[in-house]
Scaffold this active site. Structure first.
Site, PDB file in Angstrom:
ATOM      1  N   HIS A  95      29.721  -7.964 -62.330  1.00 43.08           N
ATOM      2  CA  HIS A  95      30.337  -6.685 -61.939  1.00 43.08           C
ATOM      3  C   HIS A  95      31.212  -6.085 -63.049  1.00 43.08           C
ATOM      4  O   HIS A  95      31.639  -4.928 -62.921  1.00 43.08           O
ATOM      5  CB  HIS A  95      31.212  -6.854 -60.689  1.00 43.08           C
ATOM      6  CG  HIS A  95      30.444  -7.211 -59.454  1.00 43.08           C
ATOM      7  ND1 HIS A  95      29.380  -6.467 -59.000  1.00 43.08           N
ATOM      8  CD2 HIS A  95      30.571  -8.253 -58.581  1.00 43.08           C
ATOM      9  CE1 HIS A  95      28.892  -7.026 -57.891  1.00 43.08           C
ATOM     10  NE2 HIS A  95      29.595  -8.110 -57.619  1.00 43.08           N
ATOM     11  N   ASP A 155      21.871 -12.414 -57.158  1.00 42.35           N
ATOM     12  CA  ASP A 155      23.121 -12.362 -56.386  1.00 42.35           C
ATOM     13  C   ASP A 155      22.965 -11.283 -55.302  1.00 42.35           C
ATOM     14  O   ASP A 155      22.258 -10.294 -55.499  1.00 42.35           O
ATOM     15  CB  ASP A 155      24.272 -12.007 -57.329  1.00 42.35           C
ATOM     16  CG  ASP A 155      25.644 -12.114 -56.679  1.00 42.35           C
ATOM     17  OD1 ASP A 155      26.320 -13.122 -56.915  1.00 42.35           O
ATOM     18  OD2 ASP A 155      26.021 -11.170 -55.947  1.00 42.35           O
ATOM     19  N   ASP A 172      25.046 -15.902 -52.740  1.00 42.63           N
ATOM     20  CA  ASP A 172      25.685 -15.264 -51.593  1.00 42.63           C
ATOM     21  C   ASP A 172      24.691 -14.504 -50.713  1.00 42.63           C
ATOM     22  O   ASP A 172      25.088 -13.899 -49.714  1.00 42.63           O
ATOM     23  CB  ASP A 172      26.852 -14.354 -52.025  1.00 42.63           C
ATOM     24  CG  ASP A 172      26.598 -13.607 -53.324  1.00 42.63           C
ATOM     25  OD1 ASP A 172      25.440 -13.628 -53.798  1.00 42.63           O
ATOM     26  OD2 ASP A 172      27.537 -12.996 -53.854  1.00 42.63           O
TER      27      ASP A 172
HETATM   28 ZN    ZN Z   1      27.814 -11.565 -55.219  1.00 44.37          ZN
END
Ligand code: ZN
Length: 308
Positions: free
Chosen positions: A125, A162, A245
């Site tokens: 990110h 992810d 996740d």
């Molecule tokens: Zn994540």
């Protein structure tokens, strides 16, 4: 396959507030899972300190100094909505980076076929000029640039499974057709980017998956879109932003993948790496916030990297 596991000795020195999902216990859970006898054949290495100045390869030239200035003398400081820095966080970022670069060396020099780096904090990110989403430095982006700079790789692919879109990685490479970036992620969900119409210079592929869509929708997205684009790009090296996740146990998202989905996906990526880049894969841990889900996903991912 010869698979290298890179561990991060100082992972616990990056502190986040109590109750924060990105916590040191995550790495403990991964290390414990990979200590099982089934993983005796892994090559193992401790992550060395990497040169943080390499962050300049992908971030704004003032970015690293801004992170250094943000470090508190003690305790924890908030640098973004959910992103924190503590006094020794940048030492942990440095071993995360050093681990990734050691894995890159091992794979590109032929010492290992592939590698998995059990590192924190995650990086995908972190944008050119902004820390975000638990991420301080975009480690996988630096690794991609180093593969080009140090080893002359012409074409580097990054596949990001992810559950969150890797907005930082896309931000860094959206104008550079020498790097391919493909992401599968839940949408709508943080950070809000990753719409399929975001295609960069034709080097970006975004597969947005609805909540509760499960492993079948994931397989369809990879079979129909991401894998053919990756095959067509024909990379010299495949990097993986391996977040766990999307696991059904994870508290931050609802994609409902099971352990076997991570094995299937890893196997498909290995098939392409086998055909296109002499098996060369370097996989970096990103997210994954339920300790059992994380351990299960990592176990299946690394077992597949090792056994094919
Ligand atoms: Zn994540």
């Amino acid at each position: 396959m010869t698979t290298l596991l890179v561990s991060q000795p100082n992972f616990a020195d990056h502190q986040t507030p109590p109750g924060h999902p990105e916590r040191a216990d995550r790495i403990k859970a991964v290390d414990e899972a990979l200590a099982a006898p089934a993983f005796d054949d892994l090559l193992r290495r401790d992550a060395p300190y990497g040169d943080l100045m390499l962050a300049d390869l992908v971030h704004d030239r003032h970015y690293l100094q801004q992170l250094r200035d943000a470090r508190p003398a003690e305790g924890i400081r908030q640098v973004d909505g959910d992103t924190f820095i503590s006094g020794r966080s940048l030492d942990v970022v440095a071993t995360g980076l050093g681990g990734a670069l050691a894995a890159l060396d091992a794979v590109l020099l032929g010492e290992a076929d592939n590698a998995f780096c059990a590192i924190r904090p995650p990086g995908h990110h972190a944008e050119i000029a902004t820390p975000m989403g638990f991420c301080l430095v975009n480690t996988i982006a630096v690794a991609a640039r180093e593969a080009q700079r140090k080893y002359g790789a012409d074409r580097v692919a990054i596949v990001d499974f992810d559950v969150h879109h890797g907005n930082g990685t896309q931000d860094i490479f959206k104008d550079d057709p020498s790097v391919f970036y493909a992401s599968s992620h839940q949408m709508p969900l943080f950070p809000g980017t990753g719409h399929p119409r975001e295609t960069g210079m034709g080097n970006i592929v975004n597969a947005a998956l609805p909540a509760q869509s499960g492993g079948e929708a994931m397989r369809e997205a990879y079979n129909d879109r991401i894998l053919p684009a990756l095959e067509n790009f024909s990379p010299d090296l495949l990097l993986i932003s391996a977040g766990f996740d999307a696991h059904h146990r994870d508290p931050l998202a609802q994609l409902e993948w099971v352990d076997a989905d991570f094995a299937w996906l890893t196997g498909k990526l290995m098939d392409i790496a086998g055909r296109r880049c002499a098996n060369r894969i370097v996989s970096l841990l990103e997210g994954g916030y339920d300790l059992k889900g994380l351990a299960g996903g990592v176990t299946h991912h690394v077992t597949t990297l090792l056994r094919g």
